[in-house]
Enzyme design. Sequence first.
Site, PDB file in Angstrom:
ATOM      1  N   ARG A   1       0.790  -1.242   0.040  1.00 23.87           N
ATOM      2  CA  ARG A   1       0.101   0.138  -0.022  1.00 23.87           C
ATOM      3  C   ARG A   1       0.808   1.232  -0.160  1.00 23.87           C
ATOM      4  O   ARG A   1       1.940   1.125   0.597  1.00 23.87           O
ATOM      5  CB  ARG A   1      -0.946   0.060   1.262  1.00 23.87           C
TER       6      ARG A   1
ATOM      7  N   ASP B   1       4.195  -0.215  -7.056  1.00 23.18           N
ATOM      8  CA  ASP B   1       2.933  -0.817  -7.614  1.00 23.18           C
ATOM      9  C   ASP B   1       1.654   0.199  -6.929  1.00 23.18           C
ATOM     10  O   ASP B   1       0.619   0.151  -7.468  1.00 23.18           O
ATOM     11  CB  ASP B   1       2.834  -2.176  -7.458  1.00 23.18           C
TER      12      ASP B   1
ATOM     13  N   GLU C   1      -5.044   7.046  -4.120  1.00 19.65           N
ATOM     14  CA  GLU C   1      -6.461   7.205  -3.686  1.00 19.65           C
ATOM     15  C   GLU C   1      -7.085   8.706  -4.547  1.00 19.65           C
ATOM     16  O   GLU C   1      -8.000   8.736  -5.248  1.00 19.65           O
ATOM     17  CB  GLU C   1      -6.722   7.359  -2.364  1.00 19.65           C
TER      18      GLU C   1
ATOM     19  N   HIS D   1      -1.161  -0.288  -9.765  1.00 26.91           N
ATOM     20  CA  HIS D   1      -1.824  -1.243  -9.090  1.00 26.91           C
ATOM     21  C   HIS D   1      -2.036  -2.560  -9.683  1.00 26.91           C
ATOM     22  O   HIS D   1      -3.476  -2.756  -9.423  1.00 26.91           O
ATOM     23  CB  HIS D   1      -2.830  -0.590  -8.273  1.00 26.91           C
TER      24      HIS D   1
HETATM   25  P1  NAD Z   1      -1.743 -10.910   5.342  1.00 25.05           P
HETATM   26  O1  NAD Z   1      -2.815 -10.377   6.426  1.00 25.05           O
HETATM   27  O2  NAD Z   1      -1.646 -12.605   5.128  1.00 25.05           O
HETATM   28  O3  NAD Z   1      -0.436 -10.577   6.165  1.00 25.05           O
HETATM   29  C1  NAD Z   1      -0.047  -9.257   6.273  1.00 25.05           C
HETATM   30  C2  NAD Z   1       1.131  -9.418   7.453  1.00 25.05           C
HETATM   31  O4  NAD Z   1       1.905  -8.263   7.796  1.00 25.05           O
HETATM   32  C3  NAD Z   1       0.860 -10.140   8.715  1.00 25.05           C
HETATM   33  O5  NAD Z   1       1.520 -11.248   8.934  1.00 25.05           O
HETATM   34  C4  NAD Z   1       0.731  -9.017   9.754  1.00 25.05           C
HETATM   35  O6  NAD Z   1       1.395  -9.442  11.014  1.00 25.05           O
HETATM   36  C5  NAD Z   1       1.949  -8.233   9.105  1.00 25.05           C
HETATM   37  N1  NAD Z   1       2.185  -6.696   9.443  1.00 25.05           N
HETATM   38  C6  NAD Z   1       1.304  -5.911   9.862  1.00 25.05           C
HETATM   39  N2  NAD Z   1       1.886  -4.749  10.264  1.00 25.05           N
HETATM   40  C7  NAD Z   1       3.234  -4.795  10.019  1.00 25.05           C
HETATM   41  C8  NAD Z   1       4.312  -4.172  10.362  1.00 25.05           C
HETATM   42  N3  NAD Z   1       4.163  -2.803  10.867  1.00 25.05           N
HETATM   43  N4  NAD Z   1       5.426  -4.597   9.937  1.00 25.05           N
HETATM   44  C9  NAD Z   1       5.727  -5.900   9.884  1.00 25.05           C
HETATM   45  N5  NAD Z   1       4.585  -6.767   9.436  1.00 25.05           N
HETATM   46  C10 NAD Z   1       3.198  -6.166   9.625  1.00 25.05           C
HETATM   47  O7  NAD Z   1      -1.813 -10.211   4.120  1.00 25.05           O
HETATM   48  P2  NAD Z   1      -1.405 -10.494   2.689  1.00 25.05           P
HETATM   49  O8  NAD Z   1      -2.453 -11.345   1.985  1.00 25.05           O
HETATM   50  O9  NAD Z   1      -0.031 -10.858   2.742  1.00 25.05           O
HETATM   51  O10 NAD Z   1      -1.384  -8.998   2.064  1.00 25.05           O
HETATM   52  C11 NAD Z   1      -0.607  -7.930   2.339  1.00 25.05           C
HETATM   53  C12 NAD Z   1      -0.968  -6.607   1.681  1.00 25.05           C
HETATM   54  O11 NAD Z   1      -0.974  -6.691   0.341  1.00 25.05           O
HETATM   55  C13 NAD Z   1      -2.399  -6.170   1.837  1.00 25.05           C
HETATM   56  O12 NAD Z   1      -2.974  -5.922   2.968  1.00 25.05           O
HETATM   57  C14 NAD Z   1      -2.829  -5.419   0.567  1.00 25.05           C
HETATM   58  O13 NAD Z   1      -2.551  -4.289   1.201  1.00 25.05           O
HETATM   59  C15 NAD Z   1      -1.486  -5.752  -0.239  1.00 25.05           C
HETATM   60  N6  NAD Z   1      -2.115  -6.374  -1.537  1.00 25.05           N
HETATM   61  C16 NAD Z   1      -1.750  -5.861  -2.738  1.00 25.05           C
HETATM   62  C17 NAD Z   1      -1.892  -6.083  -3.884  1.00 25.05           C
HETATM   63  C18 NAD Z   1      -1.556  -5.645  -5.032  1.00 25.05           C
HETATM   64  O14 NAD Z   1      -2.235  -5.898  -6.077  1.00 25.05           O
HETATM   65  N7  NAD Z   1      -0.816  -4.745  -5.482  1.00 25.05           N
HETATM   66  C19 NAD Z   1      -2.816  -7.269  -4.130  1.00 25.05           C
HETATM   67  C20 NAD Z   1      -3.196  -7.964  -2.681  1.00 25.05           C
HETATM   68  C21 NAD Z   1      -3.032  -7.352  -1.504  1.00 25.05           C
HETATM   69  C1  COI Z   2      -5.921  -5.980  -2.868  1.00 27.74           C
HETATM   70  O1  COI Z   2      -6.458  -7.117  -3.341  1.00 27.74           O
HETATM   71  O2  COI Z   2      -5.838  -5.381  -1.615  1.00 27.74           O
HETATM   72  C2  COI Z   2      -5.414  -5.237  -3.961  1.00 27.74           C
HETATM   73  O3  COI Z   2      -4.539  -4.513  -3.806  1.00 27.74           O
HETATM   74  C3  COI Z   2      -5.771  -5.318  -5.326  1.00 27.74           C
HETATM   75  C4  COI Z   2      -6.425  -4.180  -5.996  1.00 27.74           C
HETATM   76  C5  COI Z   2      -7.120  -4.729  -7.337  1.00 27.74           C
HETATM   77  C6  COI Z   2      -7.515  -3.526  -5.106  1.00 27.74           C
END
Ligand code: NAD
Ligand code: COI
Length: 328
Positions: free
Chosen positions: A232, A256, A262, A293
């Site tokens: 994010r 990314d 936003e 993204h």
């Molecule tokens: P998840 O909940 O499985 O893992 C997140 C991890 O981060 C957890 O283990 C948590 O303990 C840890 N965490 C929280 N705060 C922290 C900190 N300050 N320092 C270190 N670790 C910390 O989530 P995930 O499925 O791995 O997804 C992570 C993030 O990826 C999502 O929240 C989303 O914002 C982002 N994401 C981006 C895309 C994209 O297309 N760019 C897609 C999906 C998710």
């Molecule tokens: C998420 O799944 O959190 C993402 O960042 C993907 C996006 C299309 C909203």
Amino acid sequence: MKIVSFGTRPDEVQYLTEWSKRTGNELKQITATLNEDNVDQAAGYDGITCMQTVPYSAALFQKMADLGIKFLSIRNVGLDNIDMDGAKAAGIRISNVPAYSPEAIAEFAVTLTMHLVRNLGQVEEHLRNNDYNGAMHYIGRNVADCTVGVIGTGRIGRAAVKIFKGFGAKVLGYDPYPAKNSDIDYVDLDTLIREADIIDLHVPGLPANTHMINAAAFTKMKDHVIIVNTARGNLIDTQALLDNLRSGKVAGAGIDTFEYEEQDLLNLEQHGNFNDPAWDEMMQMPNVVLSPHIAYYTETAVRNMVEISLANLMGFLEKGVAENEVTQ
Ligand code: NAD
Ligand code: COI
């Protein structure tokens, strides 16, 4: 049941349409993202599925409640753009798709990393300027010889660790809740920031994580560090990143998820432009890779996002429970 999908993207149409035919549920598809001004298009429907990175506001949830719609099932992971207090106050229940393909995002983070360690942006810039010889002088680094620091070792972070380890890199992890029974070499955040050649972020954009990578953190980093953010935008202080790119302290950045995404997307939707000086400056830097993204964006991910989101919504509607209800 009657379902409405907001924020419908072209690649989702086939999966939404197939689901509707297969299950016999009516499904209206709307391209616009969801907000308090267009939610009335859901009048008479039972539930909403949506995907967007622009905000879901308290006013939106109140209007959903006024329309008698109790469920919002988002097709993605992140919850950072949702006013959860507003949803609770209006009695709206929400589900997300916590794991539609962690590998998709992890692979994209590694792709950005590989691009940056081999200086492909600089090489390409020279070639575009017909400077073949100049393009030959960007010596790279072996990922196998690098220390990679993965911040956040949840689903996506663990998938990234696995790939980086496959390259033979030394991988350090930081997470306040370390994965159980894993072979990740956990260190504290300070150590990771000081020792990593490559820093890869996979933590949620919670307010508490805003600017976890700030000017002070950049000061501690190794010279010529590479930083990759597919998590994010708020995690990195973009102005501090720009300062450190300009000075050469940061050798490359893969972004990314951009801090001002936003607001920039709202501007794009409302005024047709995405004028952002920080984005524009980074776009001019060959050692920065920006992407809109799309780390998630694979066929597997899109299909799973649609299917799992609709399964959650039907769970709410038919049984009163969704497998992935968000309870925070
Ligand atoms: P998840 O909940 O499985 O893992 C997140 C991890 O981060 C957890 O283990 C948590 O303990 C840890 N965490 C929280 N705060 C922290 C900190 N300050 N320092 C270190 N670790 C910390 O989530 P995930 O499925 O791995 O997804 C992570 C993030 O990826 C999502 O929240 C989303 O914002 C982002 N994401 C981006 C895309 C994209 O297309 N760019 C897609 C999906 C998710
Ligand atoms: C998420 O799944 O959190 C993402 O960042 C993907 C996006 C299309 C909203």
